[in-house]
Design a protein around this motif. Structure first.
Motif, PDB file in Angstrom:
ATOM      1  N   MET A  16     -10.346   8.816   3.530  1.00  0.00           N
ATOM      2  CA  MET A  16      -9.821  10.109   4.008  1.00  0.00           C
ATOM      3  C   MET A  16     -10.942  11.135   4.147  1.00  0.00           C
ATOM      4  O   MET A  16     -11.015  11.868   5.133  1.00  0.00           O
ATOM      5  CB  MET A  16      -8.747  10.614   3.022  1.00  0.00           C
ATOM      6  N   SER A  17     -11.854  11.178   3.141  1.00  0.00           N
ATOM      7  CA  SER A  17     -12.954  12.150   3.199  1.00  0.00           C
ATOM      8  C   SER A  17     -13.905  11.820   4.340  1.00  0.00           C
ATOM      9  O   SER A  17     -14.440  12.731   4.998  1.00  0.00           O
ATOM     10  CB  SER A  17     -13.701  12.159   1.865  1.00  0.00           C
ATOM     11  N   GLU A  18     -14.141  10.514   4.606  1.00  0.00           N
ATOM     12  CA  GLU A  18     -15.019  10.139   5.716  1.00  0.00           C
ATOM     13  C   GLU A  18     -14.416  10.581   7.045  1.00  0.00           C
ATOM     14  O   GLU A  18     -15.129  11.068   7.932  1.00  0.00           O
ATOM     15  CB  GLU A  18     -15.231   8.625   5.703  1.00  0.00           C
ATOM     16  N   LYS A  19     -13.098  10.445   7.182  1.00  0.00           N
ATOM     17  CA  LYS A  19     -12.437  10.878   8.423  1.00  0.00           C
ATOM     18  C   LYS A  19     -12.560  12.378   8.600  1.00  0.00           C
ATOM     19  O   LYS A  19     -12.806  12.879   9.706  1.00  0.00           O
ATOM     20  CB  LYS A  19     -10.968  10.463   8.409  1.00  0.00           C
ATOM     21  N   ILE A  20     -12.394  13.131   7.487  1.00  0.00           N
ATOM     22  CA  ILE A  20     -12.494  14.600   7.586  1.00  0.00           C
ATOM     23  C   ILE A  20     -13.903  15.010   8.000  1.00  0.00           C
ATOM     24  O   ILE A  20     -14.079  15.908   8.850  1.00  0.00           O
ATOM     25  CB  ILE A  20     -12.093  15.243   6.249  1.00  0.00           C
ATOM     26  N   LYS A  21     -14.922  14.356   7.430  1.00  0.00           N
ATOM     27  CA  LYS A  21     -16.304  14.665   7.831  1.00  0.00           C
ATOM     28  C   LYS A  21     -16.532  14.365   9.306  1.00  0.00           C
ATOM     29  O   LYS A  21     -17.156  15.153  10.027  1.00  0.00           O
ATOM     30  CB  LYS A  21     -17.267  13.863   6.975  1.00  0.00           C
ATOM     31  N   LYS A  22     -16.002  13.232   9.732  1.00  0.00           N
ATOM     32  CA  LYS A  22     -16.153  12.844  11.141  1.00  0.00           C
ATOM     33  C   LYS A  22     -15.471  13.851  12.053  1.00  0.00           C
ATOM     34  O   LYS A  22     -16.025  14.282  13.079  1.00  0.00           O
ATOM     35  CB  LYS A  22     -15.535  11.452  11.338  1.00  0.00           C
ATOM     36  N   TYR A  76      -9.095  12.262  14.264  1.00  0.00           N
ATOM     37  CA  TYR A  76     -10.086  11.188  14.113  1.00  0.00           C
ATOM     38  C   TYR A  76     -10.040  10.255  15.320  1.00  0.00           C
ATOM     39  O   TYR A  76     -11.093   9.854  15.847  1.00  0.00           O
ATOM     40  CB  TYR A  76      -9.804  10.428  12.826  1.00  0.00           C
ATOM     41  N   GLN A  77      -8.829   9.905  15.788  1.00  0.00           N
ATOM     42  CA  GLN A  77      -8.710   9.057  16.977  1.00  0.00           C
ATOM     43  C   GLN A  77      -9.272   9.769  18.209  1.00  0.00           C
ATOM     44  O   GLN A  77      -9.950   9.160  19.044  1.00  0.00           O
ATOM     45  CB  GLN A  77      -7.241   8.678  17.216  1.00  0.00           C
ATOM     46  N   LEU A  78      -9.000  11.080  18.324  1.00  0.00           N
ATOM     47  CA  LEU A  78      -9.564  11.842  19.447  1.00  0.00           C
ATOM     48  C   LEU A  78     -11.087  11.868  19.378  1.00  0.00           C
ATOM     49  O   LEU A  78     -11.769  11.750  20.410  1.00  0.00           O
ATOM     50  CB  LEU A  78      -9.007  13.271  19.435  1.00  0.00           C
ATOM     51  N   ALA A  79     -11.624  12.008  18.192  1.00  0.00           N
ATOM     52  CA  ALA A  79     -13.079  12.035  18.042  1.00  0.00           C
ATOM     53  C   ALA A  79     -13.688  10.704  18.470  1.00  0.00           C
ATOM     54  O   ALA A  79     -14.708  10.663  19.168  1.00  0.00           O
ATOM     55  CB  ALA A  79     -13.436  12.369  16.595  1.00  0.00           C
ATOM     56  N   ARG A  80     -13.082   9.595  18.024  1.00  0.00           N
ATOM     57  CA  ARG A  80     -13.602   8.284  18.394  1.00  0.00           C
ATOM     58  C   ARG A  80     -13.511   8.056  19.900  1.00  0.00           C
ATOM     59  O   ARG A  80     -14.449   7.553  20.526  1.00  0.00           O
ATOM     60  CB  ARG A  80     -12.827   7.193  17.653  1.00  0.00           C
ATOM     61  N   SER A  81     -12.371   8.451  20.502  1.00  0.00           N
ATOM     62  CA  SER A  81     -12.219   8.295  21.955  1.00  0.00           C
ATOM     63  C   SER A  81     -13.241   9.148  22.696  1.00  0.00           C
ATOM     64  O   SER A  81     -13.842   8.711  23.679  1.00  0.00           O
ATOM     65  CB  SER A  81     -10.799   8.681  22.375  1.00  0.00           C
ATOM     66  N   SER A  82     -13.443  10.366  22.223  1.00  0.00           N
ATOM     67  CA  SER A  82     -14.419  11.255  22.867  1.00  0.00           C
ATOM     68  C   SER A  82     -15.834  10.694  22.769  1.00  0.00           C
ATOM     69  O   SER A  82     -16.591  10.706  23.755  1.00  0.00           O
ATOM     70  CB  SER A  82     -14.348  12.645  22.232  1.00  0.00           C
ATOM     71  N   GLU A  83     -16.203  10.196  21.608  1.00  0.00           N
ATOM     72  CA  GLU A  83     -17.538   9.614  21.458  1.00  0.00           C
ATOM     73  C   GLU A  83     -17.709   8.387  22.350  1.00  0.00           C
ATOM     74  O   GLU A  83     -18.787   8.178  22.943  1.00  0.00           O
ATOM     75  CB  GLU A  83     -17.764   9.240  19.994  1.00  0.00           C
TER      76      GLU A  83
END
Length: 273
Positions: A1-7, A35-42
């Motif tokens: 959870m903390s890794e997702k928040i940092k991402k 988090y899913q939006l961040a991964r898709s954007s990257e």
């Protein structure tokens, strides 16, 4: 959870840049969505970066090819961009534009001919498809015309049927009213007949004066009259007898007796009481 928040925070910071990141409720669902939006954007950014690098590499290759061709033209033929006339430069520019439109790698005839042939084939195929579509459109128009005619006929039949049903409904209602009237009248006559019969019974009326008895008696009287007619015809020859009065008198008496018997029967039938 903390890794997702940092991402998520890192991605939002990159997206908004110098602007402050809007406040949002931190929970499992919002973090997962971001988090899913961040991964898709990257992933999209990486794809775009690779595509940019490919375009840059192709541009470098094209620039190298252009420099090589300029050297060949300058040293082998003695032609340079400055030595070309305006008309020649326009021709070269048009040639380049056509090559870009056709999507060929270079402006050689071996590149142009297949592209032109492909374009011609596409044109012929498009014309063929256009003719086929025109035939289909014509057939559809014919079917549409026939359908409209049929629709008009059906609508006319529906209107006629509606008018006929309305007329029949009016007739049925009139018949129903007449039936109700006839039924009521029949019930009234039946009640009157019962009352009259009751009156006749209460007055001890002789059944011999009823309509049925009178009709039967009339039939019997007619039958007796028919029997008298031939007897009268038998008496006619004796009306002129003169030579033998005694014999004639006997025959006359016999005929009179027969006639008297028939008259008696007739009177008996006629006497109702």
């Amino acid at each position: 959870m903390s890794e997702k928040i940092k991402k998520v925070n890192s991605w939002l910071g990159a997206v908004f840049g110098d602007q402050p990141v809007p406040q949002f409720e931190v929970n499992t669902r919002t973090v997962d969505v971001l988090y899913q939006l961040a991964r898709s954007s990257e992933a999209r950014c990486n794809d775009a970066a690779l595509l940019i690098e490919d375009y840059k590499q192709k541009a470098s290759e094209y620039q190298a090819d252009a420099a090589h061709l300029q050297d060949v033209l300058l040293h082998s033929v003695g032609l340079s961009e400055a030595s070309l006339s305006k008309q020649a430069a326009d021709y070269v520019s048009a040639l380049v534009d056509n090559a870009m439109v056709l999507g060929v790698r270079d402006t050689s005839l071996s590149s142009f001919m297949p592209a032109v042939n492909n374009l011609t084939s596409d044109l012929l195929e498009a014309e063929k498809s256009n003719r086929r579509l025109e035939r289909e459109l014509m057939a559809v128009r014919k079917r549409l015309g026939a359908t409209l005619v049929l629709r008009g006929e059906l609508q006319e039949n529906i209107d006629k049927t509606s008018r006929f049903q309305a007329a029949e409904a009016a007739k049925a209602e009139e018949r129903l009213l007449n039936m109700d009237f006839v039924t009521a009248k029949a019930r009234e006559l039946s009640n009157r007949l019962e009352r009259l019969e009751a009156q006749l019974v209460s007055r001890n009326m002789d059944k011999s004066v009823t309509h049925q008895a009178i009709v039967q008696l009339s039939e019997e009287v007619g039958a007796l009259k028919n029997e008298i007619i031939p007897l009268k015809k038998k008496l006619e020859p004796y009306m002129d007898l003169s030579p033998n009065p005694s014999l004639a008198q006997v025959k006359i008496e016999e005929a009179k007796r027969e006639l008297a018997v028939l008259d008696s029967k007739l009177e008996t039938k006629v006497d109702f009481k």
